[in-house]
Scaffold this motif. Structure first.
Motif, PDB file in Angstrom:
ATOM      1  N   GLY A   2      87.967 -37.436  62.924  1.00  0.00           N
ATOM      2  CA  GLY A   2      88.911 -38.265  63.670  1.00  0.00           C
ATOM      3  C   GLY A   2      90.160 -38.500  62.833  1.00  0.00           C
ATOM      4  N   ALA A   3      91.029 -39.320  63.327  1.00  0.00           N
ATOM      5  CA  ALA A   3      92.276 -39.612  62.616  1.00  0.00           C
ATOM      6  C   ALA A   3      91.987 -40.372  61.323  1.00  0.00           C
ATOM      7  CB  ALA A   3      93.196 -40.429  63.508  1.00  0.00           C
ATOM      8  N   ALA A   4      92.905 -40.251  60.379  1.00  0.00           N
ATOM      9  CA  ALA A   4      92.766 -40.971  59.111  1.00  0.00           C
ATOM     10  C   ALA A   4      92.696 -42.475  59.378  1.00  0.00           C
ATOM     11  CB  ALA A   4      93.956 -40.660  58.207  1.00  0.00           C
ATOM     12  N   PRO A   5      91.825 -43.179  58.647  1.00  0.00           N
ATOM     13  CA  PRO A   5      91.662 -44.624  58.859  1.00  0.00           C
ATOM     14  C   PRO A   5      92.790 -45.421  58.197  1.00  0.00           C
ATOM     15  CG  PRO A   5      90.221 -43.896  57.116  1.00  0.00           C
ATOM     16  CD  PRO A   5      90.916 -42.669  57.640  1.00  0.00           C
ATOM     17  N   LEU A   6      93.968 -45.387  58.814  1.00  0.00           N
ATOM     18  CA  LEU A   6      95.127 -46.066  58.248  1.00  0.00           C
ATOM     19  C   LEU A   6      95.378 -47.385  58.968  1.00  0.00           C
ATOM     20  CD1 LEU A   6      97.546 -43.020  57.992  1.00  0.00           C
ATOM     21  CD2 LEU A   6      96.033 -43.930  56.234  1.00  0.00           C
ATOM     22  N   ILE A   7      95.933 -48.333  58.235  1.00  0.00           N
ATOM     23  CA  ILE A   7      96.356 -49.591  58.834  1.00  0.00           C
ATOM     24  C   ILE A   7      97.863 -49.708  58.662  1.00  0.00           C
ATOM     25  CG2 ILE A   7      94.126 -50.726  58.520  1.00  0.00           C
ATOM     26  CD1 ILE A   7      95.226 -52.103  56.060  1.00  0.00           C
ATOM     27  N   ALA A   8      98.447 -50.681  59.317  1.00  0.00           N
ATOM     28  CA  ALA A   8      99.899 -50.864  59.274  1.00  0.00           C
ATOM     29  C   ALA A   8     100.392 -50.883  57.833  1.00  0.00           C
ATOM     30  CB  ALA A   8     100.290 -52.150  59.982  1.00  0.00           C
ATOM     31  N   GLY A   9     101.462 -50.144  57.581  1.00  0.00           N
ATOM     32  CA  GLY A   9     102.049 -50.108  56.253  1.00  0.00           C
ATOM     33  C   GLY A   9     101.525 -48.991  55.371  1.00  0.00           C
ATOM     34  N   GLU A  10     100.503 -48.273  55.805  1.00  0.00           N
ATOM     35  CA  GLU A  10      99.977 -47.165  55.017  1.00  0.00           C
ATOM     36  C   GLU A  10     100.612 -45.854  55.476  1.00  0.00           C
ATOM     37  OE1 GLU A  10      95.640 -48.811  53.681  1.00  0.00           O
ATOM     38  OE2 GLU A  10      95.712 -47.487  55.418  1.00  0.00           O
ATOM     39  N   SER A  11     100.748 -44.945  54.548  1.00  0.00           N
ATOM     40  CA  SER A  11     101.420 -43.679  54.794  1.00  0.00           C
ATOM     41  C   SER A  11     100.412 -42.557  55.040  1.00  0.00           C
ATOM     42  CB  SER A  11     102.295 -43.335  53.588  1.00  0.00           C
ATOM     43  OG  SER A  11     102.671 -41.993  53.604  1.00  0.00           O
ATOM     44  N   GLN A  12     100.598 -41.842  56.137  1.00  0.00           N
ATOM     45  CA  GLN A  12      99.765 -40.678  56.418  1.00  0.00           C
ATOM     46  C   GLN A  12      99.942 -39.632  55.316  1.00  0.00           C
ATOM     47  OE1 GLN A  12      97.612 -40.054  59.256  1.00  0.00           O
ATOM     48  NE2 GLN A  12      96.954 -38.461  57.845  1.00  0.00           N
ATOM     49  N   GLU A  13     101.173 -39.479  54.841  1.00  0.00           N
ATOM     50  CA  GLU A  13     101.449 -38.493  53.800  1.00  0.00           C
ATOM     51  C   GLU A  13     100.717 -38.832  52.499  1.00  0.00           C
ATOM     52  OE1 GLU A  13     103.976 -40.004  55.580  1.00  0.00           O
ATOM     53  OE2 GLU A  13     104.182 -38.315  56.961  1.00  0.00           O
ATOM     54  N   GLU A  14     100.712 -40.113  52.113  1.00  0.00           N
ATOM     55  CA  GLU A  14      99.995 -40.517  50.902  1.00  0.00           C
ATOM     56  C   GLU A  14      98.495 -40.295  51.057  1.00  0.00           C
ATOM     57  OE1 GLU A  14     101.039 -44.510  49.917  1.00  0.00           O
ATOM     58  OE2 GLU A  14     103.126 -43.991  49.487  1.00  0.00           O
ATOM     59  N   HIS A  15      97.971 -40.599  52.229  1.00  0.00           N
ATOM     60  CA  HIS A  15      96.547 -40.379  52.500  1.00  0.00           C
ATOM     61  C   HIS A  15      96.231 -38.891  52.393  1.00  0.00           C
ATOM     62  CE1 HIS A  15      93.010 -39.558  55.015  1.00  0.00           C
ATOM     63  NE2 HIS A  15      92.576 -40.708  54.569  1.00  0.00           N
ATOM     64  N   ASP A  16      97.049 -38.057  53.021  1.00  0.00           N
ATOM     65  CA  ASP A  16      96.811 -36.616  52.990  1.00  0.00           C
ATOM     66  C   ASP A  16      96.897 -36.060  51.578  1.00  0.00           C
ATOM     67  OD1 ASP A  16      96.511 -36.734  55.724  1.00  0.00           O
ATOM     68  OD2 ASP A  16      98.497 -35.910  56.164  1.00  0.00           O
ATOM     69  N   GLU A  17      97.841 -36.548  50.785  1.00  0.00           N
ATOM     70  CA  GLU A  17      97.985 -36.093  49.398  1.00  0.00           C
ATOM     71  C   GLU A  17      96.769 -36.492  48.567  1.00  0.00           C
ATOM     72  OE1 GLU A  17      99.469 -34.507  45.789  1.00  0.00           O
ATOM     73  OE2 GLU A  17      99.811 -34.050  47.892  1.00  0.00           O
ATOM     74  N   LEU A  18      96.306 -37.719  48.704  1.00  0.00           N
ATOM     75  CA  LEU A  18      95.123 -38.160  47.974  1.00  0.00           C
ATOM     76  C   LEU A  18      93.918 -37.318  48.381  1.00  0.00           C
ATOM     77  CD1 LEU A  18      93.668 -40.070  46.029  1.00  0.00           C
ATOM     78  CD2 LEU A  18      93.433 -41.687  47.949  1.00  0.00           C
ATOM     79  N   ARG A  19      93.764 -37.095  49.675  1.00  0.00           N
ATOM     80  CA  ARG A  19      92.654 -36.303  50.171  1.00  0.00           C
ATOM     81  C   ARG A  19      92.726 -34.875  49.633  1.00  0.00           C
ATOM     82  NH1 ARG A  19      90.084 -32.997  52.436  1.00  0.00           N
ATOM     83  NH2 ARG A  19      88.195 -33.362  53.592  1.00  0.00           N
ATOM     84  N   ARG A  20      93.929 -34.296  49.622  1.00  0.00           N
ATOM     85  CA  ARG A  20      94.109 -32.937  49.120  1.00  0.00           C
ATOM     86  C   ARG A  20      93.711 -32.852  47.640  1.00  0.00           C
ATOM     87  NH1 ARG A  20      96.946 -30.340  45.950  1.00  0.00           N
ATOM     88  NH2 ARG A  20      98.427 -31.999  45.529  1.00  0.00           N
ATOM     89  N   ARG A  21      94.129 -33.853  46.869  1.00  0.00           N
ATOM     90  CA  ARG A  21      93.822 -33.848  45.438  1.00  0.00           C
ATOM     91  C   ARG A  21      92.325 -34.016  45.177  1.00  0.00           C
ATOM     92  NH1 ARG A  21      98.042 -37.494  42.306  1.00  0.00           N
ATOM     93  NH2 ARG A  21      97.005 -36.470  40.574  1.00  0.00           N
ATOM     94  N   ILE A  22      91.683 -34.899  45.926  1.00  0.00           N
ATOM     95  CA  ILE A  22      90.233 -35.096  45.762  1.00  0.00           C
ATOM     96  C   ILE A  22      89.489 -33.834  46.183  1.00  0.00           C
ATOM     97  CG2 ILE A  22      88.213 -36.419  46.524  1.00  0.00           C
ATOM     98  CD1 ILE A  22      90.082 -37.988  44.669  1.00  0.00           C
ATOM     99  N   ALA A  23      89.872 -33.250  47.316  1.00  0.00           N
ATOM    100  CA  ALA A  23      89.215 -32.030  47.784  1.00  0.00           C
ATOM    101  C   ALA A  23      89.429 -30.885  46.799  1.00  0.00           C
ATOM    102  CB  ALA A  23      89.733 -31.649  49.167  1.00  0.00           C
ATOM    103  N   SER A  24      90.607 -30.817  46.211  1.00  0.00           N
ATOM    104  CA  SER A  24      90.893 -29.775  45.228  1.00  0.00           C
ATOM    105  C   SER A  24      90.000 -29.930  43.999  1.00  0.00           C
ATOM    106  CB  SER A  24      92.365 -29.843  44.825  1.00  0.00           C
ATOM    107  OG  SER A  24      92.649 -28.914  43.821  1.00  0.00           O
ATOM    108  N   ALA A  25      89.773 -31.145  43.579  1.00  0.00           N
ATOM    109  CA  ALA A  25      88.925 -31.399  42.411  1.00  0.00           C
ATOM    110  C   ALA A  25      87.457 -31.088  42.693  1.00  0.00           C
ATOM    111  CB  ALA A  25      89.076 -32.849  41.958  1.00  0.00           C
ATOM    112  N   PHE A  26      86.975 -31.419  43.890  1.00  0.00           N
ATOM    113  CA  PHE A  26      85.559 -31.253  44.213  1.00  0.00           C
ATOM    114  C   PHE A  26      85.222 -29.914  44.857  1.00  0.00           C
ATOM    115  CE2 PHE A  26      85.675 -35.797  43.603  1.00  0.00           C
ATOM    116  CZ  PHE A  26      84.474 -36.035  42.971  1.00  0.00           C
TER     117      PHE A  26
END
Length: 88
Positions: free
Chosen positions: A23-47
């Protein structure tokens, strides 16, 4: 038939948009989709997740890493609302 049952190989899974799995990223008001995607990309890259279970683990790690910042923002907003004019 569920989304995951159609995929047999690592390559098959990688072609599936994550939103169809989680489903969609679990974001709340004030959170950035881009920051979420970057964090996810970095974690996935590491694991380097190899299957759906590992993809779920990556998503869980991302969510748990974001939670402390959410709590701090929520607490700050609550305190500021209770004590108007006391904080910058």
């Amino acid at each position: 038939m569920g989304t995951l049952k159609r995929f047999r190989t690592r390559e098959d899974l990688r072609t599936v948009p994550l939103t169809s799995l989680f489903g969609a990223a679990p974001l709340i008001a004030g959170e950035s989709q881009e920051e979420h995607d970057e964090l996810r990309r970095r974690i996935a890259s590491a694991f380097q997740p190899a299957d759906a279970i590992e993809e779920i683990s990556v998503e869980s790690i991302v969510t748990h890493l974001r939670d402390p910042a959410r709590w701090r923002r929520s607490r700050s907003a609550f305190v500021a609302a209770q004590l108007p004019g006391q904080f910058l």
